[in-house]
Design an enzyme around this catalytic site. Sequence first.
Site, mmCIF file in Angstrom:
data_model
loop_
_atom_site.group_PDB
_atom_site.id
_atom_site.type_symbol
_atom_site.label_atom_id
_atom_site.label_comp_id
_atom_site.label_asym_id
_atom_site.label_seq_id
_atom_site.Cartn_x
_atom_site.Cartn_y
_atom_site.Cartn_z
ATOM 1 N N CYS A 132 0.811 -1.232 0.000
ATOM 2 C CA CYS A 132 0.000 0.000 0.000
ATOM 3 C C CYS A 132 0.837 1.273 0.000
ATOM 4 C CB CYS A 132 -0.989 -0.004 1.161
ATOM 5 S SG CYS A 132 -0.260 0.061 2.798
ATOM 6 N N HIS A 182 -2.495 1.321 7.061
ATOM 7 C CA HIS A 182 -2.899 1.151 5.671
ATOM 8 C C HIS A 182 -3.325 2.520 5.137
ATOM 9 C CE1 HIS A 182 -4.163 -1.074 2.120
ATOM 10 N NE2 HIS A 182 -5.244 -0.297 2.077
ATOM 11 N N HIS A 194 -6.273 2.018 -3.757
ATOM 12 C CA HIS A 194 -5.176 1.537 -2.916
ATOM 13 C C HIS A 194 -4.675 0.189 -3.433
ATOM 14 C CE1 HIS A 194 -7.874 -1.272 -0.293
ATOM 15 N NE2 HIS A 194 -8.419 -1.103 -1.467
#
Length: 221
Positions: A132, A182, A194
Amino acid sequence: MKKLVAAAALLGMMAFNPIVGKAALGDHTLKQGMTSKDVQQLQTVLKKKGYFTYKKTTTYYGTYTKSAVKKFQKAKKLKADGVAGKSTFKALGVKTAVKSTSYSSSGLISTAKRYMGVPYRWGGTTPKGFDCSGYINYVFDKSAGIDLPRTVSGIYLKGTSVSTPKAGDVVFFQTYKHGASHAGIYIGDHKFIHSSSSKGVSIASMQNPYWAPKFLGAKKI
């Protein structure tokens, strides 16, 4: 009348002598072929540490500079590519800074969507596979020339907090550990793009029952 003449003269001086802001060493990635005062500062730092051995420093990033950077990177067990980026400056003891800057949110999102479907890869930082933060790093660098910290927690420390995300802002989530773990790029309409561990680069909804309770905040870079 004298005041008007003086003002006109001052404007004329400003037109021919514009004020140019200066960036600190470490704010930009340096590599072979570039010419700037930052290169000379880099050579000076490397020279003090015994890696740049050319008789004098210059503003040109040539083979001597690349070789010196590679030797330093190898000594510090970094990726020895001869490019002076964030990790190299950090190892050199040079503090880098990421400043809020203006960039095209539409251009950023367009770049982000270009990599839809790229698989997730732990530690991945290229279109062969992204994690990510590697994905966000790549998109911001490719689209806006912005060099972000490598980790989600590092990116979370940068930028300006916003109460309501806008397209192009980075949205953060608290998933498997306390704090930001994240992140994705907000694209509008309660959606973000993402690199998901299950779907790779994909679009998700902020209102999804999985993501909604984990939302930590948003920042404008």
